[in-house]
Design a protein around this motif. Structure first.
Motif, mmCIF file in Angstrom:
data_model
loop_
_atom_site.group_PDB
_atom_site.id
_atom_site.type_symbol
_atom_site.label_atom_id
_atom_site.label_comp_id
_atom_site.label_asym_id
_atom_site.label_seq_id
_atom_site.Cartn_x
_atom_site.Cartn_y
_atom_site.Cartn_z
ATOM 1 N N ASP A 533 -43.179 13.221 -5.316
ATOM 2 C CA ASP A 533 -44.130 11.675 -5.462
ATOM 3 C C ASP A 533 -43.485 10.545 -4.174
ATOM 4 O O ASP A 533 -44.394 10.039 -4.107
ATOM 5 C CB ASP A 533 -43.494 11.336 -6.993
ATOM 6 C CG ASP A 533 -44.247 12.220 -8.162
ATOM 7 O OD1 ASP A 533 -45.046 12.481 -7.641
ATOM 8 O OD2 ASP A 533 -43.633 12.388 -9.443
ATOM 9 N N ASP A 535 -44.198 9.250 -0.958
ATOM 10 C CA ASP A 535 -44.762 8.958 0.264
ATOM 11 C C ASP A 535 -44.988 10.035 0.858
ATOM 12 O O ASP A 535 -46.205 10.091 1.655
ATOM 13 C CB ASP A 535 -45.296 8.006 0.539
ATOM 14 C CG ASP A 535 -45.344 6.389 -0.040
ATOM 15 O OD1 ASP A 535 -45.953 6.272 -0.840
ATOM 16 O OD2 ASP A 535 -43.403 5.741 -1.129
ATOM 17 N N ARG A 536 -43.747 10.797 2.385
ATOM 18 C CA ARG A 536 -43.550 11.135 3.098
ATOM 19 C C ARG A 536 -42.790 12.351 2.617
ATOM 20 O O ARG A 536 -41.254 11.639 2.442
ATOM 21 C CB ARG A 536 -43.343 10.534 4.390
ATOM 22 C CG ARG A 536 -43.427 11.224 5.769
ATOM 23 C CD ARG A 536 -43.297 10.691 6.739
ATOM 24 N NE ARG A 536 -44.130 9.343 6.794
ATOM 25 C CZ ARG A 536 -43.752 7.746 6.288
ATOM 26 N NH1 ARG A 536 -42.687 7.917 6.397
ATOM 27 N NH2 ARG A 536 -44.546 7.068 7.042
ATOM 28 N N LYS A 550 -47.733 14.704 2.661
ATOM 29 C CA LYS A 550 -47.431 13.916 1.401
ATOM 30 C C LYS A 550 -47.601 15.756 0.573
ATOM 31 O O LYS A 550 -47.772 16.945 1.424
ATOM 32 C CB LYS A 550 -48.785 13.841 0.603
ATOM 33 C CG LYS A 550 -48.715 11.990 0.916
ATOM 34 C CD LYS A 550 -49.900 11.503 0.698
ATOM 35 C CE LYS A 550 -49.804 10.247 0.240
ATOM 36 N NZ LYS A 550 -48.614 9.661 -0.332
ATOM 37 N N HIS A 551 -46.944 15.843 -0.598
ATOM 38 C CA HIS A 551 -46.697 17.427 -1.716
ATOM 39 C C HIS A 551 -47.822 18.117 -1.917
ATOM 40 O O HIS A 551 -47.908 19.549 -0.719
ATOM 41 C CB HIS A 551 -46.734 16.959 -2.919
ATOM 42 C CG HIS A 551 -46.461 18.092 -3.561
ATOM 43 N ND1 HIS A 551 -45.446 19.246 -3.348
ATOM 44 C CD2 HIS A 551 -47.038 18.377 -4.016
ATOM 45 C CE1 HIS A 551 -45.260 20.480 -4.853
ATOM 46 N NE2 HIS A 551 -46.948 20.176 -5.056
#
Length: 575
Positions: A533, A535-536, A550-551
């Motif tokens: 989750d 942001d980076r 992101k994921h």
């Protein structure tokens, strides 16, 4: 030992007083045989009872003054040596506190503990002996020789021959003993290291049933130390009888030659009595010096080890003029950072560049040994980069004061470290001025309140050394609460959720979102569920960044991330 003598400067008045008292005691002890000779020659031989009583009273007064001087000098010597030991312990501890992790790796924990306890105790003990024996013995020896010469020159010549034999023997023994004492200090270090490893790793030892192996390691180190001590004690056991033999043969020779000189009318009985006492004073002085020659080398070895610590300078220090012109709040930037551990052949980090901003969560993931924790150690400047720059709020960490940098960071280490004390005290380490409400709020966010309230004493519950009466998850939650109560600009969570179950992990991260929404958050983890989750997400592999995003983006573009997700998919249910 000479280098450590400068630390006696605060005690110079006491030392001057000690020297004066020892000098007074020595003069008294040297004057007593002369008075005794007078009693024999003038009182006993001539039957002058009044002279005996008068001179006896003088001897009593001198003996009392000499005794008081000796007691006072011993008391002050003890105070000075204890004060020196206290000062050395403080200086060693303060210098060790300033060490970077590189110096800790160089010395090792076990030897630093030994140096600050056993070695300083050796120096303390020898300091007392130096002020008592090494000062009084030469005074007594020189004074005794002068007084002996005043009584009879031929007998003094015989005494000189005995002193020469005694000095040669002490020199030979010292050459044998000094190297052994140096070995003893190193072997005590080794024994402490083995003992410490056995005690701290007792769970692993029992889990793998390696108790016999550890017993053998301890026995080998213990036997090695014992054999060295036995060698020293054998030499010492041989030394004392030989010294006593030389002293007794000297006494017999003096009495034999003295009796012939009395029979020839060249000497009287009182002078022989006084000369015999002076000879004993000189011999005892030599005996004391021989003891010092044995003890000082051991203290010298200890002093060298203390000087090594005191003279060691940390490789990481504050700049002469610190830059505190911080432009932003909580921003972190790595610029082409590479790093190698001291003595390593290959760098652990290679050309790392990324930026972490306030209000964002930056996650770092990678396999074991990829360099994740190294990044966490570089930010608070536990180590310095080999090449490249690390900027916090626009300021290079090398140009800023370490206190300013670390005040901005709330650090939760990979291994949760707690201190003996209450739960409240351990959380308040992050902010000693935090009130009860702040401590409770931090504990609630870290999901620690649920088990804290289960204790009978709640926040006053005592935690044992290292937190051994808590589980791994409980220790991690208290470590997180400790960082939260500090309310820093930057949070670093170095694999700080690994001991938490998935449900608690989720609850902690959810609670952290609101608390850290204005701060920069860096999460280092191996579990995909912990970082997905963010942001980076920065993916590390063999010290290099292989993907950032992101994921969902990394699932499509980064093969290393895909492998990590694939290996954890069934375990964590990641889709």
């Amino acid at each position: 030992m000479i280098k450590l003598a400068i630390y006696l400067k605060p005690f110079k008045l006491q030392i001057v007083f000690i020297l004066s008292l020892i000098f007074l005691q020595t003069i008294g002890d040297l004057f007593l045989p002369t008075l005794m000779a007078g009693i024999i020659n003038e009182g006993v031989m001539k039957g002058d009872t009044g002279f005996i009583f008068t001179t006896g009273a003088q001897m009593m007064v001198i003996a009392v003054i000499s005794g008081i001087s000796a007691i006072t000098a011993a008391y002050l010597s003890s105070k000075v040596s204890v004060g020196l030991g206290r000062s050395l312990r403080e200086m060693v501890f303060e210098n060790v506190e300033s060490f970077s992790l590189e110096e800790f790796d160089l010395f090792g924990t076990s030897t630093l503990i030994t140096r600050n306890t056993n070695d300083i105790n050796q120096i303390q003990h020898v300091t007392v002996m130096i002020m008592r024996m090494m000062i009084s013995a030469p005074m007594m020896a020189v004074g005794g020789v002068i007084m002996a010469l005043s009584r009879d020159v031929p007998l003094t010549g015989m005494l000189g021959i005995a002193i020469l034999f005694l000095a040669l023997f002490i020199l030979i023994v010292s050459r044998q003993v000094i190297p052994l004492f140096t070995q003893i200090q190193r072997k005590v270090d080794k024994l402490n290291r083995v003992t410490r490893e056995k005690l701290t790793g007792v769970r692993v030892i029992r889990a793998f049933d390696t108790g016999k192996l550890e017993e053998k390691r301890f026995d080998d180190a213990n036997t090695d130390l014992t054999e060295t001590y036995i060698k020293v004690n054998r030499i010492m056991a041989f030394m004392m009888p030989v010294i006593m033999l030389i002293m007794n043969l000297s006494s017999v020779s003096i009495l034999w030659l003295g009796s012939h000189r009395i029979a020839g009318g060249n000497m009287n009985l009182g002078d022989l009595s006084a000369f015999t006492q002076y000879a004993m004073h000189i011999m005892m002085s030599m005996l004391m010096l021989s003891m010092m020659f044995v003890m000082v080398p051991r203290a010298q070895a200890a002093a060298n080890r203390i000087n090594e610590v005191l003279e060691a300078r940390p490789g990481i220090v504050d700049p002469r003029i610190a830059n505190n012109n911080f432009q932003k709040r909580g921003s972190v930037q790595f610029k082409s950072v590479s790093f190698s551990y001291p003595g390593a052949q290959n760098p652990i980090l290679k050309d790392i560049s990324f930026c972490a901003k306030p209000g964002e969560v930056t996650a770092i993931i990678g396999s074991t040994g990829s360099g994740k924790s190294t990044i966490a150690n570089l930010l608070p400047r536990f180590y310095d980069t080999t090449t490249g720059e690390i900027l916090i709020d626009g300021v290079d960490v090398k140009s800023a004061a370490m206190r300013d940098i670390r005040n901005k960071i709330g650090f939760v280490p990979q291994k949760a470290v707690l201190f003996s004390g209450t739960v409240r005290e351990n959380i308040a380490v992050g902010n000693p001025e935090a009130d009860t409400d702040e401590i409770k709020k931090a504990a609630a966010i870290a999901q620690a309140e649920e088990f804290i309230l289960g204790f009978n004493d709640k926040y006053e519950h005592l935690i044992t050394q290292g937190g051994s009466n808590l589980s791994g998850g409980q220790k991690q939650r208290l470590s997180i609460a400790r960082a939260l109560v500090k309310r820093p600009d930057i949070y670093i969570f170095d694999d700080s959720f690994s001991a938490l179950d998935f449900k608690t992990d989720y609850k902690v991260r959810k609670a952290l979102k609101d608390e850290t929404k204005d701060a920069t958050v860096i999460i280092i983890a191996q579990r995909v569920g912990t970082v997905m989750d963010a942001d980076r997400i920065i993916v590390l592999d063999k010290g290099k960044i292989t993907g950032t995003g992101k994921h969902e983006d990394l699932l499509k573009s980064c093969s290393v991330y895909q492998e990590i997700v694939s290996s954890q998919m069934e375990k964590e249910g990641v889709s």
